[in-house]
Design a protein around this motif. Structure first.
Motif, short mmCIF file in Angstrom:
data_model
loop_
_atom_site.label_atom_id
_atom_site.label_comp_id
_atom_site.label_asym_id
_atom_site.label_seq_id
_atom_site.Cartn_x
_atom_site.Cartn_y
_atom_site.Cartn_z
N VAL A 301 96.94 -25.61 92.13
CA VAL A 301 95.94 -25.89 93.16
C VAL A 301 94.54 -25.61 92.65
O VAL A 301 93.60 -26.36 92.91
CB VAL A 301 96.22 -25.05 94.43
N ALA A 324 92.60 -22.24 99.43
CA ALA A 324 93.64 -23.23 99.72
C ALA A 324 94.95 -22.85 99.03
O ALA A 324 96.04 -23.00 99.61
CB ALA A 324 93.20 -24.61 99.26
N GLN A 327 96.68 -20.11 101.12
CA GLN A 327 97.26 -20.63 102.36
C GLN A 327 98.48 -21.50 102.08
O GLN A 327 99.50 -21.39 102.77
CB GLN A 327 96.19 -21.44 103.12
N ARG A 328 98.39 -22.34 101.08
CA ARG A 328 99.50 -23.25 100.78
C ARG A 328 100.71 -22.50 100.23
O ARG A 328 101.86 -22.88 100.49
CB ARG A 328 99.03 -24.33 99.81
N SER A 331 102.52 -21.05 103.20
CA SER A 331 103.16 -22.11 103.97
C SER A 331 104.35 -22.70 103.23
O SER A 331 105.38 -23.04 103.84
CB SER A 331 102.14 -23.22 104.28
N GLU A 332 104.24 -22.80 101.91
CA GLU A 332 105.33 -23.35 101.11
C GLU A 332 106.54 -22.43 101.14
O GLU A 332 107.69 -22.89 101.14
CB GLU A 332 104.87 -23.58 99.67
#
Length: 351
Positions: A301, A324, A327-328, A331-332
């Protein structure tokens, strides 16, 4: 035992051609937590000229992402304190910067994790060494050990005064940054890892490696199991008394008399110009990601400009990418099927 032992340099490099072997999946469940004389380890640099340690010039930026997952309650807690210097009375001239980052993963309730998040750093500040000293490392070690012991005692005192008695417990993984040195203290199965760029032995090109900054504590580890059994406890199905999955913790008063302790493992690591970022996270992340995979995910990322990110007001492009990535990553972990709470702290390092 020496104050500092050697923390082996990582040799595994995560890339598309070669993936490091992953440890066998361990059973997870309720948590609770290692050693009367904890190992206090220091990272030794192989090549000081290439590492180029830059004292006092590091810029740290911290980001956090928290997901409840499928749990009914969010039992994780976290703390981001990029500047603690102002609240230290009579700080040493050796301490040009003091920062603190921590993640706490509660079990049997959220009260122990919240208590630790609210109180541990205040106790740390009160016990932090004052004035200049030739033995700053030893004093910081003692400060961290005393801080964890005091936090545990304070919570247990409060828990025992309740009707009914609180049975909550919590892991703790804390990173204290003193100037450009990391001091990592941890209990339980939350983890901290460092991404460091190193010269490849074959091509000479730099590659990012993953360096473990913490040690997991569970009763399946020989030393942990022996301590618990000597104290009169048992380990069944990988858990203390068949219930508690960690062998060191804050709280868990009902297990303290059978060898579950609050003594953290301590590690010391000098930051270098080759260091990229630190990840602190509860075991919810590492149930579905290996440490190497977490580092590679963040790198993708951060480095791949084809990956679009949303820039918040006042953020640089680099800051937006780290935000980002944090956060990703959380969430992943949920998308991959982790039903546990997931908390991720990502600290970028810039010289």
């Amino acid at each position: 035992m020496d104050l500092f032992g050697d923390l082996p340099e990582p040799t595994q490099v995560t890339n598309k051609e070669s993936k490091p072997p992953q440890p066998p999946e361990e059973k997870r469940g309720e948590k609770r937590k290692h050693d009367e004389d904890p190992a206090y380890e220091v990272t030794e640099e192989k090549n000081e000229e290439e590492k180029k340690v830059c004292k006092g010039q590091t810029r740290l930026m911290a980001y956090v992402a928290a997901r409840r997952g499928e749990r009914e309650e969010m039992q994780d807690a976290h703390v981001l304190l990029p500047d603690m210097s102002s609240i230290i009375s009579s700080p040493s001239s050796q301490v040009s910067r003091l920062a603190y980052f921590a993640v706490f993963d509660g079990h049997a309730g959220a009260r122990a994790s919240r208590f630790a998040a609210e109180h541990l750093h205040h106790t740390l500040v009160a016990k932090f060494p004052k004035g200049d000293s030739e033995n700053l490392d030893k004093l910081i070690k003692k400060c961290l050990l005393d801080t964890f012991r005091q936090t545990d005692e304070d919570f247990l005192k409060k828990a025992s005064s309740q009707k009914p008695t609180w049975k909550d417990g919590s892991t703790a993984t804390c990173v204290l940054v003193v100037a450009d040195v990391l001091y990592v203290a941890n209990l339980g199965d939350s983890r901290a890892v460092l991404c460091r760029s190193e010269q490849g032995e074959d091509s000479g090109a730099k590659k990012c490696v993953t360096l473990a900054l913490s040690k997991e504590h569970n009763p399946t580890i020989y030393e942990e199991r022996m301590r618990i059994q000597k104290a009169g406890g048992t380990v069944r199905e990988g858990r203390v008394l068949g219930v508690l999955e960690v062998s060191r913790s804050i709280g868990d008063g009902q297990y303290k008399r059978i060898g579950v302790i609050s003594t953290p493992d301590l590690r010391r690591c000098q930051l270098t110009a080759n260091d990229r970022f630190i990840i602190l996270a509860c075991d919810g992340l590492f149930k579905v990601f290996s440490p190497e995979e977490t580092v590679q995910y963040v790198l993708t990322v951060v480095q791949d400009t084809s990956v679009a990110v949303e820039k918040k007001e006042g953020q640089t492009e680099g800051e937006a990418r780290y935000d980002a990535a944090c956060q990703r990553l959380a969430s992943e972990a949920v998308r991959r099927g982790c039903a546990d709470n997931v908390t991720v702290i990502l600290v970028s390092i810039e010289f």
